[in-house]
Design a protein around this motif. Structure first.
Motif, PDB file in Angstrom:
ATOM      1  N   ARG A 122      52.861  68.526  21.622  1.00 51.62           N
ATOM      2  CA  ARG A 122      53.832  67.003  22.275  1.00 51.62           C
ATOM      3  C   ARG A 122      52.514  66.259  22.013  1.00 51.62           C
ATOM      4  NH1 ARG A 122      52.745  67.026  27.724  1.00 51.62           N
ATOM      5  NH2 ARG A 122      51.772  68.177  28.571  1.00 51.62           N
ATOM      6  N   THR A 124      51.321  62.265  24.148  1.00 55.48           N
ATOM      7  CA  THR A 124      51.868  60.482  25.109  1.00 55.48           C
ATOM      8  C   THR A 124      51.060  59.608  24.671  1.00 55.48           C
ATOM      9  OG1 THR A 124      49.684  62.288  26.626  1.00 55.48           O
ATOM     10  CG2 THR A 124      52.352  62.475  26.904  1.00 55.48           C
ATOM     11  N   GLU A 182      55.253  59.975  27.092  1.00 56.19           N
ATOM     12  CA  GLU A 182      55.883  60.809  25.517  1.00 56.19           C
ATOM     13  C   GLU A 182      56.458  60.368  25.110  1.00 56.19           C
ATOM     14  OE1 GLU A 182      56.229  65.873  25.521  1.00 56.19           O
ATOM     15  OE2 GLU A 182      56.155  64.509  27.373  1.00 56.19           O
TER      16      GLU A 182
END
Length: 235
Positions: free
Chosen positions: A88, A90, A230
């Motif tokens: 992920r 950010t 995010e």
């Protein structure tokens, strides 16, 4: 060859065109790393780069390594990797951790130019909303990232790192996508190296780089551009 300027307490710099040719781009010595001086430097296409035991050295090299933000074309192998990975991404969630990771010596280096003074100076710029980071996470582990300075619609990249294969490439792809979305026009990568060249950097003569910077540095950017957030990578 032009003579080297020695900075006093004022944040003003000589014209970047006065930089030395050997070493390429060295413009001035001394001064400090206050936010006012750093902002003034990047506004003029100048950046600090020096070893921990050296005085502060200021540079404006010719040519300049640059990217034009665009829909990022990943290599086939990286594209395939990202399709399978569960990382992920950010923005501005862990700036201090990113700069600390970037400061770790590389395998081919004995030391680092990102000294504790540099770290504190850029952390202060981040707190003032001038410096920003991209983070790549594998679950809760920070595995890659980069940081730099925003000047109008120009992003001045400073350093990147990875602890897992492809993580710095992915961080750059996420940055590029974010800059396209928010209508940035130029990425300053400072000095060409093999990694930047592999990512697609091109060299601009200093005159051309400074001309573009002058046109772009005062462009207004959406206040929400650098909110901590995010983000998803769009294939």
């Amino acid at each position: 060859m032009n003579s080297l300027s020695y900075l006093n307490h004022l944040p003003h710099f000589p014209d970047p065109k006065q930089a030395l040719t050997d070493p390429n781009g060295l413009l001035a010595v001394g001064g400090d790393l206050t936010p006012q001086r750093l902002v003034e430097a990047y506004y003029q296409g100048i950046f600090p780069w020096f070893n921990e035991d050296d005085p502060i050295l200021w540079w404006s090299p010719d040519p300049r390594a640059t990217f034009t933000p665009k829909t990022y074309a990943l290599s086939k192998s990286t594209h395939k990797f990202m399709k399978k990975c569960s990382w992920r991404f950010t923005i501005n969630q862990a700036f201090t951790d990113v700069i600390l990771a970037c400061s770790a010596p590389r395998k081919t280096q004995q030391g680092t130019w990102i000294s504790s003074d540099i770290q504190q100076a850029y952390i202060q710029l981040h707190q003032l909303g001038k410096a920003h980071s991209i983070e790549v996470w594998d679950k809760d582990e920070l595995v890659g990232g980069l940081y730099g300075i925003a000047v109008g619609s120009v992003f001045c990249g400073e350093s990147m790192f990875h602890t897992k294969t492809n993580a710095s490439k992915v961080a750059f792809a996420v940055l590029n996508q974010h800059l396209v979305k928010h209508e940035f026009k130029l990425i300053d990568a400072q000095i060409m190296n093999p990694h930047l060249e592999n990512l697609g950097a091109i060299e601009l003569p200093r005159y051309d780089f400074l001309s573009q910077l002058k046109q772009l540095r005062n462009q207004a950017i959406d206040d929400k551009t650098w909110l901590t957030q995010e983000v998803r990578f769009e294939f």
